[in-house]
Design a protein around this motif. Structure first.
Motif: not given
Ligand code: KMT
Ligand code: NI
Length: 172
Positions: A94-99, A112-114
């Motif tokens: 999966g993925g997601g965002f860090f701010d 960020l991705e796999k």
């Protein structure tokens, strides 16, 4: 991995919020952020052992695994905070965002991705969110004595010694 300035437009935190202005790897390095892409978990093991990280866990952030508390958890991860130790996260799926906060206290969004691995320094203000796929499977690495309790920004955290050390390093 892709980094860009957050657009500050109201809306769901999980939307990309891409202003269209990219942030360079050099600027991320200035903020003290390191990034790698490790398709082989052996590389993560090597990094962990070099930095004396002895423990790890895995978290899957999704409605499927978290059920009713998912939405609540997603909001909690998005509260701005710092840690007294560096934060290492490796995206397993999966993925997601860090701010993360810039020198001018604006948000830089890091997608960020796999297989992306990111190291954030102790003392940097940050927050996390899943994206519109609502699925992040991540490895969290920590030393023997984990000091990554989130300290929500406000009043006293600006005086935190780890915050002060971070600012000294960042500002040269
Ligand atoms: C944090 O510090 O916000 C997190 O660890 C988020 C969950 S791991 C992707
Ligand atoms: Ni954190």
């Amino acid at each position: 991995m892709k980094a860009y300035w957050f657009d500050n437009v109201p809306g769901d935190q999980r939307d990309p919020h891409d202003s269209g202005r990219e942030v360079s790897p050099a600027y991320l390095a200035k903020l003290g952020i390191l990034h790698y892409n490790y398709p082989n978990v052996e590389d993560v093991d090597a990094l962990a052992s070099q930095r004396s990280y002895k423990n790890r866990d895995e978290i899957t952030i999704s409605p499927k695994t978290m059920g009713d508390v998912y939405e609540e958890k997603v909001k909690t991860f998005f509260h701005e905070h710092l840690h007294e130790d560096e934060e290492i996260r490796y995206i397993l799926d999966g993925g997601g965002f860090f701010d993360v906060r810039s020198e001018g206290d604006d948000w830089v969004r890091i997608k960020l991705e796999k297989h992306d691995l990111m190291i954030m320094p102790a003392g940097i203000y940050h927050r996390f969110t899943t994206d519109t796929e609502n699925y992040t499977k991540a490895m969290r690495l920590f030393k023997e004595d984990p000091k990554w309790t989130p300290l929500t920004r406000g009043g006293e955290t600006d005086k935190n010694p780890y915050r002060q050390d971070y600012l000294k390093t960042r500002n040269g």
